[in-house]
Design a protein around this motif. Structure first.
Motif, PDB file in Angstrom:
ATOM      1  N   GLY A  79       0.797  -1.216   0.000  1.00  0.00           N
ATOM      2  CA  GLY A  79       0.000   0.000   0.000  1.00  0.00           C
ATOM      3  C   GLY A  79       0.831   1.269   0.000  1.00  0.00           C
ATOM      4  N   MET A  80       1.924   1.277   0.740  1.00  0.00           N
ATOM      5  CA  MET A  80       2.780   2.462   0.818  1.00  0.00           C
ATOM      6  C   MET A  80       3.406   2.770  -0.544  1.00  0.00           C
ATOM      7  N   ASP A  81       3.988   1.758  -1.175  1.00  0.00           N
ATOM      8  CA  ASP A  81       4.608   1.967  -2.493  1.00  0.00           C
ATOM      9  C   ASP A  81       3.566   2.373  -3.524  1.00  0.00           C
ATOM     10  N   PHE A  82       2.429   1.701  -3.507  1.00  0.00           N
ATOM     11  CA  PHE A  82       1.358   1.999  -4.455  1.00  0.00           C
ATOM     12  C   PHE A  82       0.915   3.456  -4.307  1.00  0.00           C
ATOM     13  N   ALA A  83       0.628   3.871  -3.079  1.00  0.00           N
ATOM     14  CA  ALA A  83       0.151   5.233  -2.831  1.00  0.00           C
ATOM     15  C   ALA A  83       1.195   6.271  -3.235  1.00  0.00           C
ATOM     16  N   ASN A  84       2.451   6.027  -2.894  1.00  0.00           N
ATOM     17  CA  ASN A  84       3.503   6.985  -3.237  1.00  0.00           C
ATOM     18  C   ASN A  84       3.696   7.102  -4.742  1.00  0.00           C
ATOM     19  N   THR A  94      -3.916   9.073  -2.269  1.00  0.00           N
ATOM     20  CA  THR A  94      -4.603   8.063  -1.469  1.00  0.00           C
ATOM     21  C   THR A  94      -3.829   7.953  -0.157  1.00  0.00           C
ATOM     22  N   VAL A  95      -4.331   7.173   0.769  1.00  0.00           N
ATOM     23  CA  VAL A  95      -3.654   7.024   2.058  1.00  0.00           C
ATOM     24  C   VAL A  95      -3.282   5.559   2.251  1.00  0.00           C
ATOM     25  N   PRO A  96      -1.996   5.269   2.458  1.00  0.00           N
ATOM     26  CA  PRO A  96      -1.628   3.891   2.781  1.00  0.00           C
ATOM     27  C   PRO A  96      -2.262   3.514   4.124  1.00  0.00           C
ATOM     28  N   ALA A  97      -2.948   2.404   4.163  1.00  0.00           N
ATOM     29  CA  ALA A  97      -3.681   2.026   5.380  1.00  0.00           C
ATOM     30  C   ALA A  97      -2.770   1.507   6.485  1.00  0.00           C
ATOM     31  N   SER A 106      -1.086  -4.099   2.688  1.00  0.00           N
ATOM     32  CA  SER A 106      -1.449  -4.188   1.271  1.00  0.00           C
ATOM     33  C   SER A 106      -2.644  -3.303   0.919  1.00  0.00           C
ATOM     34  N   LEU A 107      -3.043  -2.442   1.834  1.00  0.00           N
ATOM     35  CA  LEU A 107      -4.260  -1.656   1.633  1.00  0.00           C
ATOM     36  C   LEU A 107      -3.980  -0.166   1.476  1.00  0.00           C
ATOM     37  N   ILE A 108      -4.860   0.492   0.710  1.00  0.00           N
ATOM     38  CA  ILE A 108      -4.889   1.949   0.628  1.00  0.00           C
ATOM     39  C   ILE A 108      -6.319   2.397   0.919  1.00  0.00           C
ATOM     40  N   ARG A 109      -6.473   3.679   1.187  1.00  0.00           N
ATOM     41  CA  ARG A 109      -7.805   4.242   1.396  1.00  0.00           C
ATOM     42  C   ARG A 109      -8.018   5.356   0.379  1.00  0.00           C
TER      43      ARG A 109
END
Length: 135
Positions: A79-84, A94-97, A106-109
């Motif tokens: 989630g962190m890599d995806f959001a960044n 988005t916000v890494p969950a 593995s989640l984003i918001r």
């Protein structure tokens, strides 16, 4: 600072309390609140419908609040890599969950406290981001 502290720590003035009660009992307030609830429901559904069209993203239907949680693990990113990367490459925030604890790496918001137009544009950019990685 003392004057500010007194305002923050003191009670709300009676005339403000009376005005609040009057506004809560006003039928127009109920209409405005219902309009807001309808807008959030519409935006939530728009995000869920849009996410269903994007392979590799699994939305979790919210039961409250104003965001959708999405599992991005099928993209090969956490989630962190995806959001960044989404922010840097497509300017979609988005916000890494992971910040909320538990098993959320593995989640984003995704917030739906945005305009309908911004949500549609964000979904387009999000889809392009994911499809570019699928190759």
């Amino acid at each position: 600072l003392i004057a500010l502290s007194a305002c923050l720590a003191g009670e709300v003035q009676r005339y403000i309390q009376k005005g609040l009660v009057d506004s809560l009992e006003d039928p127009q307030t109920e209409k405005e609140v219902q309009a807001m609830l309808d807008a959030f429901a519409r935006r939530r559904q728009a995000i869920l419908t849009g996410l269903e069209k994007i392979p590799g993203l699994t939305p979790i239907t919210p039961r409250g609040a104003f965001y959708v949680t999405v599992d991005v693990s099928a993209t090969g990113m956490n989630g962190m890599d995806f959001a960044n990367r989404l922010l840097e490459e497509k300017f979609v925030a988005t916000v890494p969950a992971i910040a909320f604890g538990g098993d959320t790496a593995s989640l984003i918001r995704i917030s739906y406290a945005a305009s309908d137009e911004d949500i549609q544009e964000g979904l387009k950019r999000l889809e392009a981001f994911v499809r570019e990685r699928k190759g």
